[in-house]
Write a protein that holds these residues in place. Sequence first.
Motif, PDB file in Angstrom:
ATOM      1  N   VAL A  78     -29.582   7.061  21.444  1.00  0.00           N
ATOM      2  CA  VAL A  78     -29.936   6.691  20.936  1.00  0.00           C
ATOM      3  C   VAL A  78     -31.274   5.950  21.064  1.00  0.00           C
ATOM      4  N   LEU A  79     -31.238   4.935  21.614  1.00  0.00           N
ATOM      5  CA  LEU A  79     -31.763   4.346  21.749  1.00  0.00           C
ATOM      6  C   LEU A  79     -33.243   4.534  22.630  1.00  0.00           C
ATOM      7  N   SER A  80     -33.195   5.720  23.992  1.00  0.00           N
ATOM      8  CA  SER A  80     -33.611   5.556  24.509  1.00  0.00           C
ATOM      9  C   SER A  80     -34.601   6.928  24.130  1.00  0.00           C
ATOM     10  N   GLU A  81     -34.048   7.818  23.207  1.00  0.00           N
ATOM     11  CA  GLU A  81     -34.476   8.713  22.603  1.00  0.00           C
ATOM     12  C   GLU A  81     -35.378   7.858  21.723  1.00  0.00           C
ATOM     13  N   ARG A  82     -35.450   7.166  21.506  1.00  0.00           N
ATOM     14  CA  ARG A  82     -35.843   6.276  20.333  1.00  0.00           C
ATOM     15  C   ARG A  82     -37.499   5.612  20.984  1.00  0.00           C
ATOM     16  N   LEU A  83     -37.113   4.328  22.144  1.00  0.00           N
ATOM     17  CA  LEU A  83     -38.329   3.504  22.665  1.00  0.00           C
ATOM     18  C   LEU A  83     -39.068   4.334  23.215  1.00  0.00           C
ATOM     19  N   ASP A  84     -40.200   3.175  23.083  1.00  0.00           N
ATOM     20  CA  ASP A  84     -41.060   4.143  24.252  1.00  0.00           C
ATOM     21  C   ASP A  84     -41.522   2.988  24.899  1.00  0.00           C
ATOM     22  N   VAL A  85     -40.472   1.794  25.416  1.00  0.00           N
ATOM     23  CA  VAL A  85     -40.684   0.890  26.091  1.00  0.00           C
ATOM     24  C   VAL A  85     -38.969   1.737  26.788  1.00  0.00           C
ATOM     25  N   PRO A  86     -39.231   0.943  28.287  1.00  0.00           N
ATOM     26  CA  PRO A  86     -37.993   1.410  29.446  1.00  0.00           C
ATOM     27  C   PRO A  86     -36.266   0.933  28.917  1.00  0.00           C
ATOM     28  N   LEU A  87     -35.636   1.503  28.876  1.00  0.00           N
ATOM     29  CA  LEU A  87     -33.867   0.506  28.416  1.00  0.00           C
ATOM     30  C   LEU A  87     -32.877   0.467  29.929  1.00  0.00           C
ATOM     31  N   LEU A  88     -33.006  -0.799  29.629  1.00  0.00           N
ATOM     32  CA  LEU A  88     -32.183  -1.126  31.320  1.00  0.00           C
ATOM     33  C   LEU A  88     -30.512  -1.207  30.567  1.00  0.00           C
ATOM     34  N   SER A  89     -29.245  -0.893  31.751  1.00  0.00           N
ATOM     35  CA  SER A  89     -28.148  -1.189  31.057  1.00  0.00           C
ATOM     36  C   SER A  89     -27.824  -1.778  31.979  1.00  0.00           C
ATOM     37  N   PRO A  90     -26.255  -2.204  32.351  1.00  0.00           N
ATOM     38  CA  PRO A  90     -25.648  -2.404  33.172  1.00  0.00           C
ATOM     39  C   PRO A  90     -24.247  -1.089  33.411  1.00  0.00           C
ATOM     40  N   ASP A  91     -24.040  -1.417  34.518  1.00  0.00           N
ATOM     41  CA  ASP A  91     -22.794  -0.252  35.527  1.00  0.00           C
ATOM     42  C   ASP A  91     -21.822  -0.688  34.004  1.00  0.00           C
ATOM     43  N   ILE A  92     -21.524   0.270  33.574  1.00  0.00           N
ATOM     44  CA  ILE A  92     -20.276   0.495  32.600  1.00  0.00           C
ATOM     45  C   ILE A  92     -19.142  -0.742  32.486  1.00  0.00           C
ATOM     46  N   LYS A  93     -18.578  -0.991  34.271  1.00  0.00           N
ATOM     47  CA  LYS A  93     -17.727  -1.435  33.972  1.00  0.00           C
ATOM     48  C   LYS A  93     -18.736  -3.355  34.372  1.00  0.00           C
ATOM     49  N   LEU A  94     -19.869  -3.225  34.079  1.00  0.00           N
ATOM     50  CA  LEU A  94     -20.246  -4.461  33.929  1.00  0.00           C
ATOM     51  C   LEU A  94     -20.620  -4.862  33.000  1.00  0.00           C
ATOM     52  N   CYS A  95     -20.717  -3.778  31.852  1.00  0.00           N
ATOM     53  CA  CYS A  95     -20.845  -3.841  30.092  1.00  0.00           C
ATOM     54  C   CYS A  95     -20.232  -4.615  29.388  1.00  0.00           C
ATOM     55  N   THR A  96     -18.567  -4.833  29.914  1.00  0.00           N
ATOM     56  CA  THR A  96     -17.555  -5.024  29.189  1.00  0.00           C
ATOM     57  C   THR A  96     -16.682  -6.980  30.257  1.00  0.00           C
ATOM     58  N   ASP A  97     -16.316  -6.933  29.865  1.00  0.00           N
ATOM     59  CA  ASP A  97     -16.288  -8.625  30.723  1.00  0.00           C
ATOM     60  C   ASP A  97     -15.419  -8.925  31.802  1.00  0.00           C
ATOM     61  N   ASN A  98     -16.427  -9.007  32.603  1.00  0.00           N
ATOM     62  CA  ASN A  98     -16.584  -9.686  34.129  1.00  0.00           C
ATOM     63  C   ASN A  98     -16.655 -10.743  34.557  1.00  0.00           C
ATOM     64  N   ALA A  99     -16.840 -11.439  35.556  1.00  0.00           N
ATOM     65  CA  ALA A  99     -17.377 -12.627  36.097  1.00  0.00           C
ATOM     66  C   ALA A  99     -18.963 -12.368  37.353  1.00  0.00           C
ATOM     67  N   ALA A 100     -19.203 -10.650  37.341  1.00  0.00           N
ATOM     68  CA  ALA A 100     -20.280 -11.117  38.541  1.00  0.00           C
ATOM     69  C   ALA A 100     -21.434 -11.012  37.373  1.00  0.00           C
ATOM     70  N   MET A 101     -21.232 -11.064  36.002  1.00  0.00           N
ATOM     71  CA  MET A 101     -22.489 -12.092  34.931  1.00  0.00           C
ATOM     72  C   MET A 101     -22.712 -13.200  35.290  1.00  0.00           C
ATOM     73  N   ILE A 102     -21.399 -13.628  35.556  1.00  0.00           N
ATOM     74  CA  ILE A 102     -21.354 -15.657  35.339  1.00  0.00           C
ATOM     75  C   ILE A 102     -21.446 -15.963  36.217  1.00  0.00           C
ATOM     76  N   ALA A 103     -21.322 -15.195  37.248  1.00  0.00           N
ATOM     77  CA  ALA A 103     -21.763 -15.277  38.950  1.00  0.00           C
ATOM     78  C   ALA A 103     -23.434 -15.145  38.910  1.00  0.00           C
ATOM     79  N   ALA A 104     -23.920 -14.631  38.324  1.00  0.00           N
ATOM     80  CA  ALA A 104     -24.900 -14.208  38.438  1.00  0.00           C
ATOM     81  C   ALA A 104     -26.404 -14.676  37.797  1.00  0.00           C
ATOM     82  N   LEU A 105     -25.677 -15.413  36.352  1.00  0.00           N
ATOM     83  CA  LEU A 105     -26.302 -16.081  35.689  1.00  0.00           C
ATOM     84  C   LEU A 105     -26.699 -17.589  36.364  1.00  0.00           C
ATOM     85  N   GLY A 106     -25.190 -18.430  36.467  1.00  0.00           N
ATOM     86  CA  GLY A 106     -24.322 -18.602  38.165  1.00  0.00           C
ATOM     87  C   GLY A 106     -26.136 -19.351  38.709  1.00  0.00           C
ATOM     88  N   TYR A 107     -26.313 -18.451  39.271  1.00  0.00           N
ATOM     89  CA  TYR A 107     -26.943 -18.652  40.053  1.00  0.00           C
ATOM     90  C   TYR A 107     -28.508 -19.157  39.192  1.00  0.00           C
TER      91      TYR A 107
END
Length: 352
Positions: A301-330
Motif C-alpha cells: 500500500v505504501l509503495s502504491e501511494r507514495l511518490d518518494v521511494p520506499l526503503l525497507s529492511p530485509d524481513i529478518k532485520l525488521c523484527t528485533d535483531n542486533a545488526a540494527m544496534i551495531a549499525a547505529l552503534g557505528y
Amino acid sequence: MKILGIESSADETAAAVVEDGHRLLSSEVASSLDLHQKYGGIVPEIAARSHIESILPTIEKALEMAGTGWENIDAIAVTRGPGLLGSLLIGLMTARTLSIAKNKPLYGINHVEAHVYANFITDTKLPGYDLNNEAPSFPFLALIVSGGHTQLVLFRGPADYELLGQTVDDAVGEAFDKVAKVIGLPYPGGVSIEKIAPSGDPNFLELPRARMNSAYDFSFSGPKTAVLRAAQKMTGKDFTFPSTGLAALLTDTQRADIAASFQKSAVETLADAAQEAVSRTKPTCLVIAGGVAASRKLREVLSERLDVPLLSPDIKLCTDNAAMIAALGYFKSQAAEADDPYTLTVEPGLSM
Ligand code: KG4
Ligand code: ZN
C-alpha cells in the motif's frame, strides 16, 4: 570498523557484527517466542531467564559466523532501552562486563532509533538477505511500527531528528497481537493475521477511525475494541461475553474476514499519516522499520501511494535483531564519546 551489537529488550536475545555501519558480517537471533506463545504475549520473567541462558552462546555464534575473534572487534553497542527491565539488564550487564574485560569502547543504544538504522545495512555476503541498494539519504521520513511503538519521525541528520507524531494508545503491533488473540490466532499476531487475511474479505467490517488532533498521530484502540464487539455480535453474544471465549465460536471464514478487515484498517491508517507527512515535509524517501514493517500489505500500500521511494529492511532485520544496534552503534561512534562501562544504565522508558 567492526562493531558487535547486543540486543535483549524483549523476547529475542540477539548478537551481530556489522562493519562500518552497513556491511552485515553476522546476525544471530535466539528467540524465547515458543515459551511465550501459550500466554498470548511476552512473560517478562520467562524472557529474562532465557536471555541469561542464551546471551553468551549467541554472542559466540555471532563472532564465529563473522569469522572474527575479539581482537578484530572495535567496539560494542548494546540496547539500553526502551524495553523490559529484566531483559534489558541481561544484555546491558553482559555488554558492560565484556567492554571492561576485552577493553572495547561501549555505546548504549536506543532500540527504537536503531530499528530505523536497519535500513543502513546495504551489503552482506550472508545468504538469504534482500537489502536496500543504497542507504537512505537525509532528510528522510521514518515510520517506526512495532509491538511497542508507532511513530513518524523526520530524520534531518544522523543525530538530528524530530518526532512528528505517534500513537495515543496501543502500538499497531500490539493491536495486531490483541486482535489475533480474540480470534484465536497465535502470537505474534501480525504474522498470523497476514497468513489468513488473503482468504478473507477486507471490507467485511467497517472499523472506526479516530479523529486525531494531528494528522501524524495514530489510535488503534478503537478499531481493536470494534473487532471485539463485532466478534461478540457475530457469535450471538453480548458485550459482557469474555473475549477469551470467542475464538472457539467463530468459523474459519469469520476469522479470515476479521483478520483481513483489521489488516486493511491498520495499514490504511498508517499509510494515510505517512502520505500526509511525505507531502508536507518533502523527504528524500520513506523508511519503514520495526516488526510491523515486515507486513507485505503495508509495503504494497505504501509503495502504491507514495511518490518518494520506499526503503525497507530485509524481513529478518525488521523484527528485533542486533545488526540494527551495531549499525547505529557505528554512527554513534563517529559522532559521540563512548559510554562509561562502569556506569551505563538501562532505561526501560526511553523514548525517541
Ligand atoms: O519490532 P518487534 O520485533 O518487537 C518490538 O520491538 O515490539 O515487533 C513485533 C511486532 C509484533 O506485535 C508483531 O505482531 C508485529 O511486530 N509483526 C507484524 C508482522 N510481523 C511481525 N505485524 C504485521 N504484519 C506482519 N507481517
Ligand atoms: Zn523492536
